[in-house]
Design an enzyme around this catalytic site. Structure first.
Site, mmCIF file in Angstrom:
data_model
loop_
_atom_site.group_PDB
_atom_site.id
_atom_site.type_symbol
_atom_site.label_atom_id
_atom_site.label_comp_id
_atom_site.label_asym_id
_atom_site.label_seq_id
_atom_site.Cartn_x
_atom_site.Cartn_y
_atom_site.Cartn_z
ATOM 1 N N TYR A 1 0.868 -1.173 0.000
ATOM 2 C CA TYR A 1 0.000 0.000 0.000
ATOM 3 C C TYR A 1 0.904 1.222 0.000
ATOM 4 C CZ TYR A 1 -3.938 2.991 1.514
ATOM 5 O OH TYR A 1 -4.904 3.963 1.602
ATOM 6 N N LYS B 1 -1.100 -1.120 -4.263
ATOM 7 C CA LYS B 1 -2.198 -0.156 -4.243
ATOM 8 C C LYS B 1 -1.572 1.228 -4.234
ATOM 9 C CE LYS B 1 -5.808 -3.075 -2.397
ATOM 10 N NZ LYS B 1 -6.897 -3.245 -1.412
#
Length: 309
Positions: free
Chosen positions: A140, A164
């Site tokens: 992330y 992400k």
């Protein structure tokens, strides 16, 4: 990475809210209706302990309880991704708990530590990978200042299958994608509004907090993007833009508050957003949110509850 996980990452990654009761304690059972609504609408993958789930506001014990609850709610119907992070020992502890809860992948929150070295990040990710027992890893990324070379090196670590991307820098995303291994799936991490921009440079799928409230719209946007129907995607996004605008206010501090206020309006009280979030929303924010909900048929008129008490 399994084909099921790979395909799911190319769709809507729903980030589940963490419900609290009137005393401020976690109330995992209140998450069930959110999960059911999302799966029924066709959301492809769900995430426990993400930022919309107030990951940094939870104790480690609460995060363990919430991933266990999400695993039970989802019950294998779609892939469950579990957020892990904070100090390395906490991250490894959560990785083990997430594997036991049935998570199919781990999402590693980028450490907010003020003294982060790129090589230290590699050690961090590798340690989490070991603790997770071989579960696929999704990075992330909220700070791309570590540089393209460092991002590519992280993507090359064993077990990393996805990123992400949550910075508003599509050209840096494009450079990172070109430098990283081909098997990595790049997911837009700034929700629906940024999804077309990230798709334009080659990303697939996007994260969503809207799924807690209106998952059908998120799925429709995903379908339009996958079909290359940019006009339809933009029109669908325009109709939900006010929701994301409200969540972006207060320097992003209204993010979870917007979701939880909307859920309360729907008759699904998930409690307050914990400090340092902006809770409650201001009266003008509530008015704009209620109009959005009414305009889109999201309120149960007989069950609508107040949001200013």
């Amino acid at each position: 990475m399994t084909r099921r996980l790979q395909d799911a990452l190319a769709g809507v990654s729903g980030i589940l809210a963490t419900p609290f009761d009137a005393t401020g304690a976690i109330a995992p059972e209140r998450q069930m209706s959110i999960v059911e609504r999302a799966i029924a609408a066709g959301v492809q993958i769900l995430t426990a302990n993400g930022n919309t789930g107030e990951f940094y506001g939870l104790t480690v014990e609460e995060a363990e309880a919430m991933v266990a609850a999400a695993g039970a709610h989802v019950d294998g119907r779609v892939p469950l991704v579990a957020g892990v992070g904070r100090g390395i020992r906490d991250a490894c502890r959560l990785a083990k708990a997430s594997a036991a809860a049935g998570a199919e992948a781990l999402m590693i929150h980028q450490p907010p530590d003020p003294f982060v070295a790129p090589r230290g990040l590699s050690d961090y990710v590798s340690a989490v990978a070991d603790a997770g027992g071989g579960l696929p890893l999704i990075l992330y990324l909220r700070n791309d200042q570590i540089g393209t070379d460092a991002i590519a090196a992280l993507c090359a670590l064993p077990g990393v299958v996805g990123v992400k991307w949550a910075t508003p820098n599509p050209m840096k995303l494009k450079a990172a994608m070109a430098a990283a291994p081909e098997h990595v799936v790049w997911v837009g991490g700034l929700a629906e509004v940024w999804a077309p921009v990230f798709y334009a440079v080659g990303a697939r799928g996007f994260t969503s907090g809207l799924i807690n409230v209106w998952p059908e719209r998120s799925v429709a946007i995903s379908a339009a993007l996958e079909a290359g129907d940019w006009d339809r995607a933009q029109a669908l996004i325009a109709d939900m833009q006010v929701f994301e605008d409200i969540r972006a206010e207060d320097q992003g501090g209204a993010n979870v508050s917007g979701v939880k206020t909307a859920l309360r309006m729907m008759g699904e009280d998930c409690g307050a957003a914990r400090p340092p979030a902006a809770w409650p929303l201001t009266d003008p924010q509530v008015d704009r949110l209620r109009k959005f909900m009414m305009d889109n048929g999201l309120l149960r008129q007989a069950g609508e509850k107040g949001t200013r008490e």
